[in-house]
Design an enzyme around this catalytic site. Structure first.
Site: not given
Ligand code: ARG
Length: 266
Positions: A69, A164, A260
């Protein structure tokens, strides 16, 4: 050689709830998250041949471990994320600093749109796929098309558990797609079908989609994925991939897994 950015989980934990996986009562165990993260790093290096770059963890930013992210990097350009939730917005400057110090050309997105980086934008041959509605905004992708000069196909995500794109969609190096169709609206499912013929679509069963089987890292013929996804491993083996399961349950508590925890740098 594939380079990936990772961030050690020194300050990882559940300190807020911004997706259906996160429960503050479901505490993480620090020694387990450290061990699982190190196993992932070693597996990516030793089994999949990746080169791992690290950034410093920051106290008070428990989700900084999810470097997918940070933004999107391509051809020396970095577009940093603009997080939807205030809880994660403070991460932005640490990712921007890292990109800047590494010499990337940092390109700002229009501040009216949210965009959560490689969590929602995935490259596949000449077409890129983009998730929207849960975290990133549809509107962000016009600008990203201009910046990266790639055709971007936005796909609507309709299930909050798969918030995501990388939680339910994993393009593979051999041209196949590992995915969980029900996470997408009908139109997106049709778009996906129009781009991948049936022999290239590997459909993950719900119980493994909920283990984040699609949150896998594919490097050449190697796929690193969470443990307890036997059917997914079978689908991958049939296509000639080598599978490397890593236990990542501590990170599932935050709604994340293998993919992630990494950001592709080239
Ligand atoms: N707790 C984080 C969120 O909700 C997890 C992110 C997971 N990242 C991803 N690329 N799926 O933003």
């Amino acid at each position: 050689m594939s380079r990936l950015l990772m961030c050690p989980p020194d300050y990882f934990g559940i300190e807020y709830e911004i997706n259906p996986w996160m429960r503050m009562s479901n505490e993480t165990e620090s020694h387990r998250s450290q061990e699982q993260w190190h196993n992932l790093k070693i597996t990516l290096k030793q089994k999949a041949g990746a080169k791992i770059e690290l950034m410093d963890p920051v106290k008070g930013l428990p989700d900084l471990v999810f470097t997918a992210n940070a933004g999107v990097i391509f051809n020396g350009k970095a577009v940093p994320s603009r997080f939807r939730h205030p809880e994660r917005q403070q991460e932005e400057r640490y990712f921007i600093d890292w990109f800047t110090n590494q010499g990337y050309e940092v390109i700002d997105l229009d501040s009216t749109y949210y965009f959560e980086g490689a969590g929602d934008l995935l490259a596949f041959e000449d077409v890129w796929f983009a998730g929207y509605r849960q975290r990133s905004d549809f509107g962000a992708y016009d600008r990203l098309t201009e910046v990266f000069r790639k055709e971007i196909l936005p796909l609507e995500l309709i299930d909050q558990r798969f918030y995501h794109l990388d939680t339910c969609f994993c393009p593979l190096s051999g041209g196949e797609l590992l995915y969980f169709p029900q996470a997408f609206d009908e139109y997106a499912q049709r778009v996906i079908k129009s781009r991948f013929d049936p022999s290239r679509r590997l459909v993950v069963p719900i119980q493994e989609a909920l283990r984040f089987a699609c949150n896998a890292v594919c490097i050449g013929r190697h796929v690193v994925l969470p443990t307890e996804c036997p059917e997914t491993m079978g689908l991958l083996l049939q296509k000639g991939y080598h599978t490397h399961p890593v236990e990542l349950d501590e990170f599932l508590k935050a709604g994340g897994s293998a993919k992630c925890l990494t950001l592709a740098l080239d």
